[in-house]
Write a protein that holds these residues in place. Structure first.
Motif, PDB file in Angstrom:
ATOM      1  N   HIS A 200       0.817  -1.209   0.000  1.00 19.68           N
ATOM      2  CA  HIS A 200       0.000   0.000   0.000  1.00 19.68           C
ATOM      3  C   HIS A 200       0.859   1.270   0.000  1.00 19.68           C
ATOM      4  CE1 HIS A 200      -3.414  -2.607   0.663  1.00 19.68           C
ATOM      5  NE2 HIS A 200      -2.786  -3.146   1.693  1.00 19.68           N
ATOM      6  N   GLY A 201       2.118   1.109  -0.406  1.00 20.15           N
ATOM      7  CA  GLY A 201       3.006   2.254  -0.484  1.00 20.15           C
ATOM      8  C   GLY A 201       3.663   2.633   0.827  1.00 20.15           C
ATOM      9  N   GLU A 202       3.411   1.808   1.856  1.00 23.43           N
ATOM     10  CA  GLU A 202       3.969   2.110   3.175  1.00 23.43           C
ATOM     11  C   GLU A 202       5.384   1.546   3.296  1.00 23.43           C
ATOM     12  OE1 GLU A 202       2.457  -2.085   3.689  1.00 23.43           O
ATOM     13  OE2 GLU A 202       2.050  -0.330   2.426  1.00 23.43           O
ATOM     14  N   PRO A 203       6.235   2.159   4.133  1.00 27.51           N
ATOM     15  CA  PRO A 203       7.575   1.594   4.348  1.00 27.51           C
ATOM     16  C   PRO A 203       7.493   0.300   5.150  1.00 27.51           C
ATOM     17  CG  PRO A 203       7.250   3.556   5.706  1.00 27.51           C
ATOM     18  CD  PRO A 203       6.039   3.439   4.839  1.00 27.51           C
ATOM     19  N   ILE A 204       8.239  -0.693   4.730  1.00 28.62           N
ATOM     20  CA  ILE A 204       8.307  -1.967   5.444  1.00 28.62           C
ATOM     21  C   ILE A 204       9.770  -2.366   5.621  1.00 28.62           C
ATOM     22  CG2 ILE A 204       6.089  -2.795   4.513  1.00 28.62           C
ATOM     23  CD1 ILE A 204       7.758  -4.630   2.615  1.00 28.62           C
ATOM     24  N   LEU A 205      10.005  -3.344   6.467  1.00 25.68           N
ATOM     25  CA  LEU A 205      11.337  -3.916   6.627  1.00 25.68           C
ATOM     26  C   LEU A 205      11.341  -5.321   6.033  1.00 25.68           C
ATOM     27  CD1 LEU A 205      12.322  -2.791  10.248  1.00 25.68           C
ATOM     28  CD2 LEU A 205      13.232  -1.931   8.082  1.00 25.68           C
ATOM     29  N   THR A 206      12.361  -5.619   5.260  1.00 19.44           N
ATOM     30  CA  THR A 206      12.456  -6.933   4.622  1.00 19.44           C
ATOM     31  C   THR A 206      13.924  -7.305   4.483  1.00 19.44           C
ATOM     32  OG1 THR A 206      11.718  -8.251   2.709  1.00 19.44           O
ATOM     33  CG2 THR A 206      12.516  -6.019   2.258  1.00 19.44           C
ATOM     34  N   LEU A 207      14.182  -8.539   4.105  1.00 19.47           N
ATOM     35  CA  LEU A 207      15.560  -8.965   3.869  1.00 19.47           C
ATOM     36  C   LEU A 207      16.132  -8.252   2.646  1.00 19.47           C
ATOM     37  CD1 LEU A 207      15.236 -12.831   4.390  1.00 19.47           C
ATOM     38  CD2 LEU A 207      16.523 -11.261   5.842  1.00 19.47           C
ATOM     39  N   PRO A 208      17.400  -7.896   2.668  1.00 18.54           N
ATOM     40  CA  PRO A 208      18.028  -7.347   1.459  1.00 18.54           C
ATOM     41  C   PRO A 208      17.901  -8.354   0.309  1.00 18.54           C
ATOM     42  CG  PRO A 208      19.488  -7.129   3.354  1.00 18.54           C
ATOM     43  CD  PRO A 208      18.354  -8.012   3.789  1.00 18.54           C
ATOM     44  N   ARG A 209      17.811  -7.851  -0.893  1.00 17.32           N
ATOM     45  CA  ARG A 209      17.712  -8.717  -2.066  1.00 17.32           C
ATOM     46  C   ARG A 209      18.907  -8.484  -2.977  1.00 17.32           C
ATOM     47  NH1 ARG A 209      13.433  -9.413   0.724  1.00 17.32           N
ATOM     48  NH2 ARG A 209      11.597 -10.484  -0.101  1.00 17.32           N
ATOM     49  N   GLY A 210      19.250  -9.526  -3.724  1.00 18.20           N
ATOM     50  CA  GLY A 210      20.322  -9.414  -4.700  1.00 18.20           C
ATOM     51  C   GLY A 210      19.856  -9.899  -6.056  1.00 18.20           C
ATOM     52  N   PHE A 211      20.427  -9.342  -7.118  1.00 14.61           N
ATOM     53  CA  PHE A 211      20.197  -9.830  -8.472  1.00 14.61           C
ATOM     54  C   PHE A 211      21.201 -10.943  -8.761  1.00 14.61           C
ATOM     55  CE2 PHE A 211      18.351  -5.518  -9.157  1.00 14.61           C
ATOM     56  CZ  PHE A 211      17.120  -5.918  -9.665  1.00 14.61           C
ATOM     57  N   TYR A 212      20.717 -12.037  -9.348  1.00 13.87           N
ATOM     58  CA  TYR A 212      21.560 -13.179  -9.701  1.00 13.87           C
ATOM     59  C   TYR A 212      21.271 -13.606 -11.136  1.00 13.87           C
ATOM     60  CZ  TYR A 212      22.425 -13.859  -4.673  1.00 13.87           C
ATOM     61  OH  TYR A 212      22.788 -13.695  -3.354  1.00 13.87           O
ATOM     62  N   LEU A 213      22.327 -13.984 -11.861  1.00 10.31           N
ATOM     63  CA  LEU A 213      22.152 -14.584 -13.185  1.00 10.31           C
ATOM     64  C   LEU A 213      21.816 -16.059 -13.012  1.00 10.31           C
ATOM     65  CD1 LEU A 213      25.209 -13.097 -15.117  1.00 10.31           C
ATOM     66  CD2 LEU A 213      22.819 -12.367 -15.277  1.00 10.31           C
ATOM     67  N   LYS A 214      20.777 -16.512 -13.693  1.00  8.52           N
ATOM     68  CA  LYS A 214      20.396 -17.920 -13.615  1.00  8.52           C
ATOM     69  C   LYS A 214      21.400 -18.784 -14.382  1.00  8.52           C
ATOM     70  CE  LYS A 214      15.436 -17.397 -12.820  1.00  8.52           C
ATOM     71  NZ  LYS A 214      14.090 -17.896 -13.171  1.00  8.52           N
ATOM     72  N   LYS A 215      21.452 -20.054 -13.991  1.00  7.78           N
ATOM     73  CA  LYS A 215      22.431 -20.964 -14.602  1.00  7.78           C
ATOM     74  C   LYS A 215      22.194 -21.161 -16.091  1.00  7.78           C
ATOM     75  CE  LYS A 215      21.838 -24.335 -11.589  1.00  7.78           C
ATOM     76  NZ  LYS A 215      22.020 -25.658 -10.931  1.00  7.78           N
ATOM     77  N   ASN A 216      20.932 -21.108 -16.530  1.00  5.88           N
ATOM     78  CA  ASN A 216      20.675 -21.297 -17.958  1.00  5.88           C
ATOM     79  C   ASN A 216      21.324 -20.196 -18.797  1.00  5.88           C
ATOM     80  OD1 ASN A 216      18.736 -19.440 -16.862  1.00  5.88           O
ATOM     81  ND2 ASN A 216      17.468 -19.680 -18.685  1.00  5.88           N
ATOM     82  N   PHE A 217      21.393 -18.982 -18.232  1.00  7.20           N
ATOM     83  CA  PHE A 217      21.997 -17.855 -18.958  1.00  7.20           C
ATOM     84  C   PHE A 217      23.511 -18.014 -19.035  1.00  7.20           C
ATOM     85  CE2 PHE A 217      23.792 -13.535 -19.122  1.00  7.20           C
ATOM     86  CZ  PHE A 217      23.126 -13.023 -20.229  1.00  7.20           C
ATOM     87  N   THR A 218      24.155 -18.292 -17.905  1.00  7.00           N
ATOM     88  CA  THR A 218      25.616 -18.419 -17.923  1.00  7.00           C
ATOM     89  C   THR A 218      26.057 -19.690 -18.639  1.00  7.00           C
ATOM     90  OG1 THR A 218      25.481 -19.307 -15.669  1.00  7.00           O
ATOM     91  CG2 THR A 218      26.062 -16.991 -15.898  1.00  7.00           C
ATOM     92  N   ALA A 219      25.240 -20.751 -18.574  1.00  7.06           N
ATOM     93  CA  ALA A 219      25.583 -21.987 -19.294  1.00  7.06           C
ATOM     94  C   ALA A 219      25.599 -21.738 -20.800  1.00  7.06           C
ATOM     95  CB  ALA A 219      24.598 -23.103 -18.954  1.00  7.06           C
ATOM     96  N   ALA A 220      24.583 -21.027 -21.296  1.00  8.76           N
ATOM     97  CA  ALA A 220      24.516 -20.728 -22.731  1.00  8.76           C
ATOM     98  C   ALA A 220      25.663 -19.811 -23.145  1.00  8.76           C
ATOM     99  CB  ALA A 220      23.169 -20.084 -23.059  1.00  8.76           C
ATOM    100  N   LEU A 221      25.981 -18.870 -22.281  1.00  5.18           N
ATOM    101  CA  LEU A 221      27.080 -17.928 -22.541  1.00  5.18           C
ATOM    102  C   LEU A 221      28.406 -18.680 -22.675  1.00  5.18           C
ATOM    103  CD1 LEU A 221      27.546 -14.832 -20.211  1.00  5.18           C
ATOM    104  CD2 LEU A 221      29.466 -16.247 -20.828  1.00  5.18           C
ATOM    105  N   LEU A 222      28.690 -19.555 -21.709  1.00  8.79           N
ATOM    106  CA  LEU A 222      29.940 -20.320 -21.754  1.00  8.79           C
ATOM    107  C   LEU A 222      29.953 -21.284 -22.939  1.00  8.79           C
ATOM    108  CD1 LEU A 222      30.484 -21.161 -17.972  1.00  8.79           C
ATOM    109  CD2 LEU A 222      31.630 -19.397 -19.314  1.00  8.79           C
ATOM    110  N   ALA A 223      28.822 -21.934 -23.170  1.00  8.72           N
ATOM    111  CA  ALA A 223      28.753 -22.913 -24.256  1.00  8.72           C
ATOM    112  C   ALA A 223      29.009 -22.258 -25.605  1.00  8.72           C
ATOM    113  CB  ALA A 223      27.381 -23.595 -24.255  1.00  8.72           C
ATOM    114  N   ARG A 224      28.426 -21.090 -25.812  1.00  7.25           N
ATOM    115  CA  ARG A 224      28.591 -20.409 -27.094  1.00  7.25           C
ATOM    116  C   ARG A 224      30.037 -20.012 -27.323  1.00  7.25           C
ATOM    117  NH1 ARG A 224      24.971 -17.421 -26.247  1.00  7.25           N
ATOM    118  NH2 ARG A 224      25.938 -15.436 -25.697  1.00  7.25           N
ATOM    119  N   HIS A 225      30.707 -19.567 -26.267  1.00  8.61           N
ATOM    120  CA  HIS A 225      32.079 -19.095 -26.433  1.00  8.61           C
ATOM    121  C   HIS A 225      33.100 -20.219 -26.431  1.00  8.61           C
ATOM    122  CE1 HIS A 225      31.494 -14.728 -26.464  1.00  8.61           C
ATOM    123  NE2 HIS A 225      30.453 -14.970 -25.702  1.00  8.61           N
ATOM    124  N   PHE A 226      32.795 -21.287 -25.717  1.00 10.01           N
ATOM    125  CA  PHE A 226      33.766 -22.383 -25.660  1.00 10.01           C
ATOM    126  C   PHE A 226      33.319 -23.616 -26.433  1.00 10.01           C
ATOM    127  CE2 PHE A 226      34.670 -20.093 -21.555  1.00 10.01           C
ATOM    128  CZ  PHE A 226      35.894 -19.583 -21.964  1.00 10.01           C
TER     129      PHE A 226
END
Length: 231
Positions: A200-226
């Motif tokens: 509702h737009g109110e301030p709350i307290l929550t756990l910090p969040r992080g952005f992570y690359l999923k394994k499917n993305f990095t697997a495809a990246l490595l596979a394409r290059h190697f």
């Protein structure tokens, strides 16, 4: 091994950085740690960032824990990635902490995620638990810039996740959201809370969040290059 030594100062060019990383390929973590005078932990349970610290020493990284790229003068971020015997990633890759407040007017072009991922030195490292930490070997590095399709995928996921954060839905976001980029809690313990926006737009307290690359993305990246088989 005697000709190999850690960089005393940050590399001056991306080519120098890549060349130094290429020299490390084939060495074990134990060999590199001994040469650098860095104690080797028994495992990574309490020293999760140890491999990154070791490679930063060898590559002359300057950022440390600062929010800028590891090689800020070169515009390059260092990412170690544990892989299995077939070169496939064993876990997701942390990108950066997610801002949960003050996000009005943010865009993908100026986002911290894009800044961190615009040029990445990927260093694969053997990560299977059956291999003792000191015996795990460093793989061939890759200096990577997202292509148009990768940038599109990342942007779509980032925009979807940021919309949910801004709309006060952060508590509803799970690791299943996003095709290639996910948002999930990042905190040493459940008492480390941070401010966010509630439903509702109110301030709350929550756990910090992080952005992570999923394994499917990095697997495809490595596979394409190697050109890894089976991907």
């Amino acid at each position: 091994m005697c000709s190999l030594s850690p960089l005393a100062s940050p590399p001056k060019t991306q080519a120098q950085l890549l060349a130094q990383a290429q020299q490390l390929a084939g060495y074990s973590l134990g060999e590199l740690a001994t040469l650098a005078g860095l104690p080797i932990p028994r495992d990574l349970k309490r020293d999760k960032g140890w491999i990154g610290v070791l490679l930063e020493i060898w590559l002359g990284a300057s950022a440390g824990s600062k929010p800028e790229q590891d090689f800020a003068a070169l515009g390059v971020e260092l990412k170690t990635i544990p892989v299995d015997s077939r070169g496939r990633p064993l876990e997701t890759t942390f990108v950066c902490v997610a801002p949960l407040t003050g996000n009005s007017g943010v865009s993908w072009e100026t986002s911290h995620v894009r800044h961190k991922l615009k040029r990445v030195l990927w260093v694969p490292v053997e990560g299977e638990r059956a291999i003792p930490l000191a015996e795990r070997r460093v793989g061939t590095p890759l200096l990577w810039t997202p292509n148009d399709e990768e940038d599109r995928q990342l942007r779509m996921d980032w925009e979807e996740l940021m919309d949910l954060i801004v709309l006060g839905q952060v508590e509803r976001i799970t690791a299943r959201h996003g095709e290639v980029l996910q948002l999930r809690p990042k905190a040493a313990n459940s008492r480390a809370l941070t401010e966010a926006i509630g439903a509702h737009g109110e301030p709350i307290l929550t756990l910090p969040r992080g952005f992570y690359l999923k394994k499917n993305f990095t697997a495809a990246l490595l596979a394409r290059h190697f050109l890894l088989a089976g991907n």
